[in-house]
Scaffold this motif. Structure first.
Motif, PDB file in Angstrom:
ATOM      1  N   ALA A 300      -1.303  11.083   2.534  1.00  0.00           N
ATOM      2  CA  ALA A 300       0.084  10.675   2.752  1.00  0.00           C
ATOM      3  C   ALA A 300       0.319  10.275   4.204  1.00  0.00           C
ATOM      4  O   ALA A 300       0.990   9.271   4.491  1.00  0.00           O
ATOM      5  N   VAL A 301      -0.252  11.033   5.133  1.00  0.00           N
ATOM      6  CA  VAL A 301      -0.083  10.732   6.555  1.00  0.00           C
ATOM      7  C   VAL A 301      -0.743   9.403   6.908  1.00  0.00           C
ATOM      8  O   VAL A 301      -0.182   8.582   7.649  1.00  0.00           O
ATOM      9  N   SER A 302      -1.954   9.163   6.362  1.00  0.00           N
ATOM     10  CA  SER A 302      -2.640   7.891   6.648  1.00  0.00           C
ATOM     11  C   SER A 302      -1.904   6.713   6.024  1.00  0.00           C
ATOM     12  O   SER A 302      -1.850   5.624   6.609  1.00  0.00           O
ATOM     13  N   ALA A 303      -1.326   6.903   4.840  1.00  0.00           N
ATOM     14  CA  ALA A 303      -0.533   5.835   4.223  1.00  0.00           C
ATOM     15  C   ALA A 303       0.691   5.523   5.069  1.00  0.00           C
ATOM     16  O   ALA A 303       1.059   4.348   5.251  1.00  0.00           O
ATOM     17  N   LEU A 304       1.334   6.562   5.621  1.00  0.00           N
ATOM     18  CA  LEU A 304       2.467   6.342   6.518  1.00  0.00           C
ATOM     19  C   LEU A 304       2.039   5.579   7.765  1.00  0.00           C
ATOM     20  O   LEU A 304       2.785   4.734   8.281  1.00  0.00           O
ATOM     21  N   ALA A 305       0.841   5.877   8.264  1.00  0.00           N
ATOM     22  CA  ALA A 305       0.336   5.167   9.442  1.00  0.00           C
ATOM     23  C   ALA A 305       0.208   3.674   9.165  1.00  0.00           C
ATOM     24  O   ALA A 305       0.575   2.840  10.002  1.00  0.00           O
ATOM     25  N   VAL A 306      -0.303   3.323   7.974  1.00  0.00           N
ATOM     26  CA  VAL A 306      -0.425   1.910   7.603  1.00  0.00           C
ATOM     27  C   VAL A 306       0.952   1.268   7.478  1.00  0.00           C
ATOM     28  O   VAL A 306       1.184   0.141   7.933  1.00  0.00           O
ATOM     29  N   ILE A 307       1.892   1.973   6.859  1.00  0.00           N
ATOM     30  CA  ILE A 307       3.251   1.439   6.690  1.00  0.00           C
ATOM     31  C   ILE A 307       3.923   1.214   8.041  1.00  0.00           C
ATOM     32  O   ILE A 307       4.578   0.193   8.272  1.00  0.00           O
ATOM     33  N   PHE A 308       3.737   2.150   8.969  1.00  0.00           N
ATOM     34  CA  PHE A 308       4.393   2.055  10.273  1.00  0.00           C
ATOM     35  C   PHE A 308       3.850   0.901  11.111  1.00  0.00           C
ATOM     36  O   PHE A 308       4.500   0.495  12.078  1.00  0.00           O
ATOM     37  N   THR A 309       2.669   0.385  10.773  1.00  0.00           N
ATOM     38  CA  THR A 309       2.144  -0.754  11.533  1.00  0.00           C
ATOM     39  C   THR A 309       3.060  -1.966  11.404  1.00  0.00           C
ATOM     40  O   THR A 309       3.093  -2.825  12.287  1.00  0.00           O
ATOM     41  N   MET A 310       3.814  -2.063  10.294  1.00  0.00           N
ATOM     42  CA  MET A 310       4.716  -3.211  10.112  1.00  0.00           C
ATOM     43  C   MET A 310       5.829  -3.203  11.160  1.00  0.00           C
ATOM     44  O   MET A 310       6.261  -4.254  11.625  1.00  0.00           O
ATOM     45  N   TRP A 311       6.295  -2.022  11.564  1.00  0.00           N
ATOM     46  CA  TRP A 311       7.341  -1.931  12.576  1.00  0.00           C
ATOM     47  C   TRP A 311       6.758  -2.096  13.976  1.00  0.00           C
ATOM     48  O   TRP A 311       7.354  -2.747  14.827  1.00  0.00           O
ATOM     49  N   VAL A 312       5.603  -1.494  14.215  1.00  0.00           N
ATOM     50  CA  VAL A 312       5.005  -1.534  15.555  1.00  0.00           C
ATOM     51  C   VAL A 312       4.538  -2.948  15.898  1.00  0.00           C
ATOM     52  O   VAL A 312       4.632  -3.389  17.039  1.00  0.00           O
ATOM     53  N   LYS A 313       4.034  -3.693  14.884  1.00  0.00           N
ATOM     54  CA  LYS A 313       3.490  -5.029  15.131  1.00  0.00           C
ATOM     55  C   LYS A 313       4.589  -6.085  15.307  1.00  0.00           C
ATOM     56  O   LYS A 313       4.303  -7.222  15.653  1.00  0.00           O
ATOM     57  N   ARG A 314       5.843  -5.756  15.043  1.00  0.00           N
ATOM     58  CA  ARG A 314       6.920  -6.729  15.198  1.00  0.00           C
ATOM     59  C   ARG A 314       7.152  -7.098  16.662  1.00  0.00           C
ATOM     60  O   ARG A 314       7.034  -6.274  17.529  1.00  0.00           O
TER      61      ARG A 314
END
Length: 314
Positions: A300-314
Motif C-alpha cells: 500500500a505504501v509503495s502504491a501511494l508512492a507511485v500515485i504521489f509521483t503525479m503531484w510531484v512531477k507537475r
C-alpha cells in the motif's frame, strides 16, 4: 579506470558482506548487555565451512548440489548493479532495477528447489514459506523502485543515483519517504530479518531461511551463508544509493575522492546496521499469518508512492 572502479564497487559489496553481518550481530549483543563475538567471526565461519566435507542426502539429485552455486552466482551478480562510491555500476543498463529484483527472485527459487530436493520435511516447510514471503514482497519491491524511477525520469539505478545527487539534500518529497519506507520493509522480508524471520532461531517450527539450509554442509553451506550476507549488504547499499547518495565521487573523480566516498559509505552503512540492530532487539518475530499483513502495508505504501509521483512531477 572507470571499469576498475566499478569492479571494486561490486567486490566491496561481495567481500564486505560477512563483515556487515558481524557488525549487526555485535551491535545486537551490545544492546542486549552481552559482550558479543568478534566482528570477523562470519569470515572465520565461512572459511571453516569451505574446509569441511560436503555431505549430501542419499535421496537428493544434482539439483541439491548445484542450487547453492546458482544462488551465490545470482546474488553476487546483484552487487554489480548497485553504485557504492560513484553513480555508475559494472552491469548498469536501462531498466536494470527489474533485472535486480528478478535475480534475487531467481536465487530464492534455486534455494527453495534445493531445499525440496533434499527431502527434509523442514526444508519443504521453509521453501513453502519462502515462496509466500517472496511472492508478497515482489510487488512492493518493484513499485518502490518504479516510484523513484518515475521521479528521476531514469530507468537505470545509476541514472537515478546521478539525478538524486543533483538535488538538494533537503529537497525530500513524499515519494522519497513512502518509497524508502516500502523498500525498507521489503528489505527486512527479503533478507529474512526481524520481524519477518529470525536469522538466529533454532526452533524448527518458526524457521524460514534456516529451515531450507538444514541439509546443507561444508562448501555448499558456506556459499548459501555468503549469499545471504551479500543480499543483506546489497539491500543496505541499494537504500543508501537511492535515498542518501550524497558524498559519492564524480564520474571522473580522483582516487582521493573515491576513498572519501568509500569512507562516507561505510559510515552510512554502519548507521543502517545500528538501526537494524535496534529493530531486531526491540521487536518480536511476527506470527506467520501476520506476515502478509506486514507486506500488505508495504504494498500500500509503495502504491501511494507511485500515485504521489503525479503531484510531484507537475
Amino acid at each position: 579506470m572507470k571499469t576498475a572502479v566499478d569492479v571494486l564497487q561490486a567486490l566491496a559489496l561481495i567481500l564486505g558482506a560477512p563483515l556487515a553481518g558481524g557488525i549487526i550481530a555485535h551491535m545486537k549483543a551490545r544492546l542486549q548487555g552481552r559482550r558479543g563475538a568478534s566482528l570477523w567471526r562470519p569470515y572465520a565461519e565461512i572459511f571453516k565451512l569451505f574446509r569441511k566435507e560436503d555431505l549430501v542426502p542419499p535421496t537428493s539429485s544434482a539439483v541439491f548440489r548445484i542450487a547453492p552455486i546458482l544462488l551465490f552466482g545470482a546474488t553476487a551478480a546483484v552487487a554489480a548493479f548497485i553504485p557504492v562510491v560513484r553513480p555508475s555500476a559494472l552491469l548498469g543498463a536501462r531498466g536494470d532495477f527489474f533485472l535486480l529484483v528478478y535475480l534475487l527472485a531467481l536465487g530464492r527459487f534455486f534455494l527453495s528447489l534445493g531445499a525440496l530436493d533434499g527431502g527434509s520435511a523442514f526444508g519443504g516447510m521453509g521453501a513453502s514459506r519462502e515462496a509466500l514471503i517472496s511472492g508478497l514482497a515482489e510487488a512492493p519491491f518493484l513499485l518502490g523502485l518504479v516510484a523513484v524511477a518515475i521521479l528521476a525520469s531514469r530507468a537505470d539505478i545509476a541514472g537515478i543515483v546521478a539525478w538524486t545527487l543533483q538535488q538538494s539534500i533537503f529537497n525530500i518529497s513524499a515519494v522519497h519517504i513512502l518509497a524508502f519506507t516500502s523498500l525498507a520493509m521489503v528489505a527486512l522480508a527479503e533478507t529474512g530479518r526481524m520481524p519477518v524471520d529470525n536469522p538466529t532461531t533454532h526452533l524448527e517450527l518458526t524457521m524460514v531461511h534456516e529451515g531450507m539450509v538444514l541439509e546443507y554442509s561444508g562448501p555448499s553451506l558456506a556459499l548459501v551463508e555468503w549469499a545471504s550476507a551479500i543480499k543483506l549488504h546489497a539491500m543496505l547499499a541499494l537504500l543508501i544509493a537511492l535515498f542518501c547518495p550524497w558524498g559519492m565521487a564524480r564520474e571522473a573523480g580522483s582516487g582521493g575522492e573515491i576513498a572519501v566516498a568509500l569512507l562516507l559509505y561505510c559510515g552510512k552503512a554502519t548507521v543502517l546496521m545500528i538501526l537494524l540492530s535496534v529493530i531486531e532487539s526491540a521487536v518480536a518475530k511476527l506470527r506467520m499469518y501476520l506476515v502478509p499483513d506486514f507486506l500488505g502495508v508495504a504494498s500500500a505504501v509503495s502504491a501511494l508512492a507511485v500515485i504521489f509521483t503525479m503531484w510531484v512531477k507537475r
